[in-house]
Design a protein around this motif. Structure first.
Motif, PDB file in Angstrom:
ATOM      1  N   SER A 175       0.851  -1.198   0.000  1.00 56.59           N
ATOM      2  CA  SER A 175       0.000   0.000   0.000  1.00 56.59           C
ATOM      3  C   SER A 175       0.884   1.244   0.000  1.00 56.59           C
ATOM      4  O   SER A 175       2.090   1.167   0.272  1.00 56.59           O
ATOM      5  CB  SER A 175      -0.882   0.022   1.248  1.00 56.59           C
ATOM      6  OG  SER A 175      -0.066   0.176   2.400  1.00 56.59           O
ATOM      7  N   GLY A 176       0.257   2.374  -0.239  1.00 57.40           N
ATOM      8  CA  GLY A 176       0.989   3.641  -0.160  1.00 57.40           C
ATOM      9  C   GLY A 176       1.473   3.905   1.256  1.00 57.40           C
ATOM     10  O   GLY A 176       2.586   4.397   1.468  1.00 57.40           O
ATOM     11  N   THR A 177       0.639   3.567   2.214  1.00 56.90           N
ATOM     12  CA  THR A 177       1.016   3.744   3.615  1.00 56.90           C
ATOM     13  C   THR A 177       2.265   2.929   3.932  1.00 56.90           C
ATOM     14  O   THR A 177       3.206   3.420   4.564  1.00 56.90           O
ATOM     15  CB  THR A 177      -0.155   3.297   4.534  1.00 56.90           C
ATOM     16  OG1 THR A 177      -1.290   4.121   4.230  1.00 56.90           O
ATOM     17  CG2 THR A 177       0.202   3.431   5.994  1.00 56.90           C
ATOM     18  N   ASN A 199       5.378   4.568   2.212  1.00 61.79           N
ATOM     19  CA  ASN A 199       5.889   5.737   2.945  1.00 61.79           C
ATOM     20  C   ASN A 199       6.579   5.302   4.232  1.00 61.79           C
ATOM     21  O   ASN A 199       7.653   5.809   4.578  1.00 61.79           O
ATOM     22  CB  ASN A 199       4.743   6.704   3.287  1.00 61.79           C
ATOM     23  CG  ASN A 199       4.271   7.494   2.078  1.00 61.79           C
ATOM     24  OD1 ASN A 199       5.028   7.736   1.140  1.00 61.79           O
ATOM     25  ND2 ASN A 199       3.012   7.898   2.098  1.00 61.79           N
ATOM     26  N   HIS A 220      -0.557  13.326   4.158  1.00 62.82           N
ATOM     27  CA  HIS A 220      -1.065  11.981   4.430  1.00 62.82           C
ATOM     28  C   HIS A 220      -0.207  11.271   5.478  1.00 62.82           C
ATOM     29  O   HIS A 220      -0.724  10.630   6.386  1.00 62.82           O
ATOM     30  CB  HIS A 220      -1.089  11.179   3.120  1.00 62.82           C
ATOM     31  CG  HIS A 220      -1.944   9.961   3.163  1.00 62.82           C
ATOM     32  ND1 HIS A 220      -1.536   8.791   3.743  1.00 62.82           N
ATOM     33  CD2 HIS A 220      -3.198   9.737   2.714  1.00 62.82           C
ATOM     34  CE1 HIS A 220      -2.492   7.892   3.632  1.00 62.82           C
ATOM     35  NE2 HIS A 220      -3.521   8.430   3.012  1.00 62.82           N
ATOM     36  N   GLU A 236      -1.764   8.044   8.476  1.00 60.78           N
ATOM     37  CA  GLU A 236      -0.986   6.807   8.461  1.00 60.78           C
ATOM     38  C   GLU A 236      -0.809   6.262   9.865  1.00 60.78           C
ATOM     39  O   GLU A 236       0.184   5.582  10.194  1.00 60.78           O
ATOM     40  CB  GLU A 236       0.329   7.005   7.670  1.00 60.78           C
ATOM     41  CG  GLU A 236      -0.031   7.292   6.208  1.00 60.78           C
ATOM     42  CD  GLU A 236       1.112   7.516   5.247  1.00 60.78           C
ATOM     43  OE1 GLU A 236       2.284   7.320   5.627  1.00 60.78           O
ATOM     44  OE2 GLU A 236       0.824   7.891   4.095  1.00 60.78           O
ATOM     45  N   GLU A 250       4.156  16.074  -0.640  1.00 58.80           N
ATOM     46  CA  GLU A 250       3.118  15.202  -1.203  1.00 58.80           C
ATOM     47  C   GLU A 250       2.652  15.781  -2.535  1.00 58.80           C
ATOM     48  O   GLU A 250       2.250  16.941  -2.601  1.00 58.80           O
ATOM     49  CB  GLU A 250       1.967  15.165  -0.195  1.00 58.80           C
ATOM     50  CG  GLU A 250       0.786  14.324  -0.591  1.00 58.80           C
ATOM     51  CD  GLU A 250      -0.255  14.307   0.532  1.00 58.80           C
ATOM     52  OE1 GLU A 250       0.110  14.165   1.726  1.00 58.80           O
ATOM     53  OE2 GLU A 250      -1.437  14.459   0.215  1.00 58.80           O
ATOM     54  N   ASP A 289       5.931  11.692  -1.282  1.00 58.70           N
ATOM     55  CA  ASP A 289       4.734  10.864  -1.254  1.00 58.70           C
ATOM     56  C   ASP A 289       3.984  11.183  -2.542  1.00 58.70           C
ATOM     57  O   ASP A 289       3.221  12.146  -2.611  1.00 58.70           O
ATOM     58  CB  ASP A 289       3.888  11.187  -0.012  1.00 58.70           C
ATOM     59  CG  ASP A 289       2.579  10.397  -0.002  1.00 58.70           C
ATOM     60  OD1 ASP A 289       2.342   9.636  -0.969  1.00 58.70           O
ATOM     61  OD2 ASP A 289       1.805  10.551   0.968  1.00 58.70           O
ATOM     62  N   ALA A 332       1.636   9.475  -4.146  1.00 62.28           N
ATOM     63  CA  ALA A 332       0.474   8.580  -4.321  1.00 62.28           C
ATOM     64  C   ALA A 332      -0.201   8.848  -5.668  1.00 62.28           C
ATOM     65  O   ALA A 332      -0.538   7.926  -6.402  1.00 62.28           O
ATOM     66  CB  ALA A 332      -0.506   8.771  -3.173  1.00 62.28           C
ATOM     67  N   ARG A 333      -0.385  10.135  -5.987  1.00 63.57           N
ATOM     68  CA  ARG A 333      -1.025  10.523  -7.262  1.00 63.57           C
ATOM     69  C   ARG A 333      -0.060  11.324  -8.134  1.00 63.57           C
ATOM     70  O   ARG A 333      -0.458  12.275  -8.810  1.00 63.57           O
ATOM     71  CB  ARG A 333      -2.293  11.340  -6.991  1.00 63.57           C
ATOM     72  CG  ARG A 333      -3.385  10.557  -6.288  1.00 63.57           C
ATOM     73  CD  ARG A 333      -4.696  11.314  -6.212  1.00 63.57           C
ATOM     74  NE  ARG A 333      -5.701  10.537  -5.527  1.00 63.57           N
ATOM     75  CZ  ARG A 333      -5.833  10.467  -4.195  1.00 63.57           C
ATOM     76  NH1 ARG A 333      -5.017  11.156  -3.409  1.00 63.57           N
ATOM     77  NH2 ARG A 333      -6.771   9.708  -3.645  1.00 63.57           N
ATOM     78  N   LYS A 390      -5.040   3.634  -7.182  1.00 68.98           N
ATOM     79  CA  LYS A 390      -5.973   4.780  -7.224  1.00 68.98           C
ATOM     80  C   LYS A 390      -6.355   5.027  -8.681  1.00 68.98           C
ATOM     81  O   LYS A 390      -6.965   4.167  -9.286  1.00 68.98           O
ATOM     82  CB  LYS A 390      -5.323   5.979  -6.536  1.00 68.98           C
ATOM     83  CG  LYS A 390      -5.154   5.688  -5.055  1.00 68.98           C
ATOM     84  CD  LYS A 390      -4.558   6.812  -4.260  1.00 68.98           C
ATOM     85  CE  LYS A 390      -4.599   6.418  -2.788  1.00 68.98           C
ATOM     86  NZ  LYS A 390      -3.851   7.345  -1.934  1.00 68.98           N
TER      87      LYS A 390
HETATM   88  C1  PLP Z   1      -3.805   7.124  -0.624  1.00 67.85           C
HETATM   89  C2  PLP Z   1      -2.621   7.867  -0.176  1.00 67.85           C
HETATM   90  C3  PLP Z   1      -1.596   7.249   0.517  1.00 67.85           C
HETATM   91  C4  PLP Z   1      -1.670   5.851   1.059  1.00 67.85           C
HETATM   92  O1  PLP Z   1      -2.136   4.902   0.234  1.00 67.85           O
HETATM   93  P1  PLP Z   1      -2.840   3.559   0.778  1.00 67.85           P
HETATM   94  O2  PLP Z   1      -2.583   2.648  -0.354  1.00 67.85           O
HETATM   95  O3  PLP Z   1      -4.282   3.915   0.950  1.00 67.85           O
HETATM   96  O4  PLP Z   1      -2.185   3.146   2.026  1.00 67.85           O
HETATM   97  C5  PLP Z   1      -0.485   7.994   0.829  1.00 67.85           C
HETATM   98  N1  PLP Z   1      -0.402   9.284   0.493  1.00 67.85           N
HETATM   99  C6  PLP Z   1      -1.374   9.917  -0.168  1.00 67.85           C
HETATM  100  C7  PLP Z   1      -1.218  11.347  -0.532  1.00 67.85           C
HETATM  101  C8  PLP Z   1      -2.533   9.234  -0.528  1.00 67.85           C
HETATM  102  O5  PLP Z   1      -3.502   9.872  -1.170  1.00 67.85           O
END
Ligand code: PLP
Length: 345
Positions: free
Chosen positions: A59-61, A64, A85, A90, A138, A171, A173-174, A202
């Motif tokens: 996962s993203g969590t 990180n 995030h 987290e 982020e 971070d 994520a996106r 996502k």
């Molecule tokens: C979703 C998200 C995460 C974590 O992702 P998970 O897969 O839900 O753990 C980390 N940072 C940002 C900015 C996010 O939007």
């Protein structure tokens, strides 16, 4: 009837091509480092981000957390945004598992941390102080509305980190949404970062997973930390196969989601009782005004009766966040707007 779920791009399901690729994936035991599909995902991600190596994580969590645990010893401090995030969502993992202190600075409306705030947060050499180890930003910045951070801004933060001997983690994520919005390859946004996490699950539509990228030595150590956290997976190629389609194909179509977000924002601005607050990348925030025909709960119920799910942002009863993704086509945006006109008109 297909449900139109606007709560988040995390609800995006794998595409038919992903399901096909998952069914046919060549796999091996990835804890033995023998899964060819995972290897391909890691290598391709590293190449796209201009890094030496990658690590597929759950996962993203987790990505990180692994990055922070790998870069920082116990008792050190990281500089992060007060709406980041890593700080907000987290579960305090950096502190409970890594003994790392977050030193927060305010996230601005444009998604940035002020460079002066970052500099002021860097600890001097004094035995009373924790030691600063890392700066993290982020991109896109979620809580202020999916705002993309520019290449120039990113490089300025990297320069501060470098000149103070600190690590720099993004971070991301996106981050593919940010790259699409900035009109640059993702590597330009990550060139000067020591490590980057991005999410496959996502807007890229994969069912599970994120990738952490960085130097070969960093990833070698990160792999060990992933194992400590119980994140060593076995025939993970089934998941990586979907991730590869996310990485190569879905990452190239995100401008469509951004166009649909703009279309949604434009349509919302014409609906009585609705005030559009912002639209950046695939995020639209709007406010349901006091004079709207329905109160928040009744509005959500009326939309749900039409198979449309909308939710207010946590802690803000009237502030709604809509997140666009692959499954919310232009046609579905039009259905949402027509339904809202009926419900609130
Ligand atoms: C979703 C998200 C995460 C974590 O992702 P998970 O897969 O839900 O753990 C980390 N940072 C940002 C900015 C996010 O939007």
């Amino acid at each position: 009837m297909h449900t139109i779920d606007l709560r988040s791009d995390t609800v995006s399901e794998p595409t038919p091509a992903m399901r096909q690729a998952m069914a046919n994936a060549v796999v091996g035991d990835d804890v033995y480092d023998e899964d060819p599909t995972v290897h391909q995902l890691q290598n391709d991600a590293a190449a796209m981000f201009g890094k030496e190596a990658g690590l597929f994580v759950t996962s993203g969590t987790q990505g990180n957390l692994i990055a922070l645990l790998t870069h920082c010893e116990r008792g050190t401090e990281i500089i992060t945004g007060d709406k980041a995030h890593t700080f907000m969502y987290e579960a305090g993992g950096m502190s409970s598992l890594g003994g790392i202190m977050p030193h927060i600075v305010p996230v601005q409306e444009d998604g940035t941390l002020r460079l002066d705030d970052i500099k002021a947060a860097i600890r001097g050499n004094n035995e009373h102080f924790p030691r600063t180890r890392l700066i993290t930003i982020e991109n896109t910045q979620g809580t202020v509305g999916g705002v993309p951070l520019s290449v120039d801004y990113t490089n300025r933060v990297a320069e501060i980190a470098k000149s103070h001997g600190l690590k720099f983690h993004i971070d991301g994520a996106r981050i593919f949404n940010a790259a699409a919005a900035c009109g640059v390859p993702v590597s330009e946004l990550t060139e000067n970062a020591d490590s980057v996490t991005f999410c496959l699950s996502k807007g890229l539509c994969a069912p599970v997973g994120s990738v952490l990228v960085g130097s070969r030595d960093f990833i070698k150590e990160a792999r060990r930390v992933r194992k400590v956290l119980g994140g060593g997976m076995r025939q993970a190629g089934v998941l990586a196969a979907a991730g590869l389609i996310g990485l190569h194909e879905m990452s190239q179509r995100l401008h469509e989601d951004h166009a649909n977000a703009a279309l949604l924002a434009e349509g919302l601005s014409e609906i009585p009782g609705v005030q559009v607050l912002s639209q950046h990348t695939n995020f639209v925030f709007f406010w349901l005004e006091d004079n709207a025909k329905l109160a928040p709960k009744a509005f959500e119920k009326a939309m749900a009766d039409h198979h449309i799910i909308m939710r207010p942002y946590p802690g803000h009863e009237r502030k709604y966040r809509c997140v666009l993704h692959y499954w919310i086509t232009r046609e579905r945006v039009e259905i949402v707007l027509n339904t809202m006109k009926t419900v609130l008109g």
